[in-house]
Enzyme design. Sequence first.
Site, PDB file in Angstrom:
ATOM      1  N   THR A   6      17.104 -46.249  25.879  1.00  0.00           N
ATOM      2  CA  THR A   6      15.971 -46.939  25.967  1.00  0.00           C
ATOM      3  C   THR A   6      16.095 -48.059  25.099  1.00  0.00           C
ATOM      4  O   THR A   6      16.879 -47.972  24.026  1.00  0.00           O
ATOM      5  CB  THR A   6      14.942 -46.191  25.501  1.00  0.00           C
ATOM      6  OG1 THR A   6      15.044 -44.958  26.387  1.00  0.00           O
ATOM      7  CG2 THR A   6      13.375 -46.614  25.561  1.00  0.00           C
ATOM      8  N   ARG A  63       8.501 -38.615  37.553  1.00  0.00           N
ATOM      9  CA  ARG A  63       8.762 -38.032  36.121  1.00  0.00           C
ATOM     10  C   ARG A  63       8.602 -39.620  35.305  1.00  0.00           C
ATOM     11  O   ARG A  63       9.163 -40.414  35.572  1.00  0.00           O
ATOM     12  CB  ARG A  63      10.352 -37.575  35.979  1.00  0.00           C
ATOM     13  CG  ARG A  63      10.506 -37.172  34.521  1.00  0.00           C
ATOM     14  CD  ARG A  63      11.318 -38.230  33.696  1.00  0.00           C
ATOM     15  NE  ARG A  63      11.526 -37.574  32.532  1.00  0.00           N
ATOM     16  CZ  ARG A  63      11.971 -38.612  31.527  1.00  0.00           C
ATOM     17  NH1 ARG A  63      12.007 -39.957  31.669  1.00  0.00           N
ATOM     18  NH2 ARG A  63      12.399 -38.097  30.159  1.00  0.00           N
ATOM     19  N   VAL A  64       7.850 -39.160  34.049  1.00  0.00           N
ATOM     20  CA  VAL A  64       7.567 -40.273  33.266  1.00  0.00           C
ATOM     21  C   VAL A  64       7.948 -39.643  31.870  1.00  0.00           C
ATOM     22  O   VAL A  64       7.569 -38.601  31.648  1.00  0.00           O
ATOM     23  CB  VAL A  64       6.113 -40.793  33.199  1.00  0.00           C
ATOM     24  CG1 VAL A  64       5.648 -41.555  31.886  1.00  0.00           C
ATOM     25  CG2 VAL A  64       5.832 -41.322  34.471  1.00  0.00           C
ATOM     26  N   GLY A  65       8.851 -40.509  31.155  1.00  0.00           N
ATOM     27  CA  GLY A  65       9.306 -40.045  29.850  1.00  0.00           C
ATOM     28  C   GLY A  65       8.248 -40.468  28.718  1.00  0.00           C
ATOM     29  O   GLY A  65       7.138 -40.759  28.805  1.00  0.00           O
ATOM     30  N   ASP A  66       9.001 -40.570  27.525  1.00  0.00           N
ATOM     31  CA  ASP A  66       8.179 -41.041  26.369  1.00  0.00           C
ATOM     32  C   ASP A  66       7.969 -42.553  26.277  1.00  0.00           C
ATOM     33  O   ASP A  66       6.639 -43.002  25.764  1.00  0.00           O
ATOM     34  CB  ASP A  66       8.731 -40.567  24.966  1.00  0.00           C
ATOM     35  CG  ASP A  66      10.229 -41.013  24.886  1.00  0.00           C
ATOM     36  OD1 ASP A  66      10.939 -41.077  25.996  1.00  0.00           O
ATOM     37  OD2 ASP A  66      10.404 -41.647  23.901  1.00  0.00           O
ATOM     38  N   GLY A  80      16.197 -41.446  23.735  1.00  0.00           N
ATOM     39  CA  GLY A  80      16.578 -40.057  23.939  1.00  0.00           C
ATOM     40  C   GLY A  80      15.591 -39.113  24.818  1.00  0.00           C
ATOM     41  O   GLY A  80      15.117 -39.828  25.606  1.00  0.00           O
ATOM     42  N   GLY A  92      12.742 -37.618  26.295  1.00  0.00           N
ATOM     43  CA  GLY A  92      11.433 -38.141  26.289  1.00  0.00           C
ATOM     44  C   GLY A  92      10.479 -36.959  26.298  1.00  0.00           C
ATOM     45  O   GLY A  92       9.663 -37.022  25.588  1.00  0.00           O
TER      46      GLY A  92
HETATM   47  N1  GLY Z   1      13.239 -41.888  26.212  1.00  0.00           N
HETATM   48  C1  GLY Z   1      13.559 -42.317  27.707  1.00  0.00           C
HETATM   49  C2  GLY Z   1      12.715 -41.138  28.655  1.00  0.00           C
HETATM   50  O1  GLY Z   1      13.051 -40.101  28.395  1.00  0.00           O
HETATM   51  O2  GLY Z   1      12.670 -41.624  29.793  1.00  0.00           O
END
Ligand code: GLY
Length: 335
Positions: free
Chosen positions: A195, A223-226, A247, A249
Amino acid sequence: MFDRRKFIKISSFTSLLGFTKVAAASDASAIIKPIVISTWDFGKEANTEAWKIIGAGGNVVDAVEAGVKIPEADPNNQSVGYGGLPDRDGRVTLDACIMDGSNLSCGSVACLENIVHPISVAKLVMQKTPHVMLVGDGALQFALANGFIKTNLLTPKSEHDWKEWLKKAEYKPAINIEKELSNKKIIGDKNNHDTIGMIAIDATGNVGGACSTSGLAYKMHGRVGDSPIIGAGLYADSEVGAATSSGMGEEVIRTCGSHTVVELMRQGYLPEEACKKAVERIIIRNPERAKTLQVGFLALNKKGEFGAYAIHKGFNYAVKSNNEEKIYDAKYFMD
Ligand code: GLY
């Protein structure tokens, strides 16, 4: 009465843990500004772009947006923006957010398709809407209504990699191998992701940040991460500083990672120590899981001091200020 023996015992304990609290900044002349720092060595080019703005006295939010647009537009970066690896259905879905630490304004988009610069859409969400976050079709509609143009983000290389992956269709995000990939001039990998997280201070002392990703390759659709979650992938408060993450998320969301780092700095921890404590929290709560995944935090306090920490070896970051332009390796807990 002052108990010297007790004091020595407490001091040794805190120094054993490697954590030292520091007094709040008081010497304005000691502040390093402007400064911009970004996750990974590919952050160097992004910093150069951001510097054109903050180095010339411009605003931190404009600077981080301009910086993050560099990897977003790079087809060779398969973890951010155009050319990002798709989800398991072959769809490139992008997440991004931006934050102005002067007043905690922020904007975010998640699961946005067909737009090269999600960071600019996130900035408009912040500036033009009463909301913080728009997702999916709503984010796309908003982008198109504001003049963004639809683009196919799936490059031939990413389509080829996805089709190769489909032959086995095993979802196994690996511990970071970014350093190796970066040495081979490949950014991102079918089993891996990273990222761009950028945090900065402008010449006025205002702190801000931006974060953008195509997320985990071959994730479930939706799916959505951090990265687009304010407080997880990014947090900025000009009273304290800013933090961002790269990393896995899911782990960062579980611990509200970047907000945790900023709040630790508010308590007096130096940036590296704050990042270390946030990483440690992930490890302590599930040591077995932590062995199999990477998370790295990067932080900057309002004095311009910076630092990072990761679960595993391999996380690095790029710094640019009037004093230096350098790539640093983050400290880590596990090889
Ligand atoms: N850190 C990015 C994700 O997990 O999507």
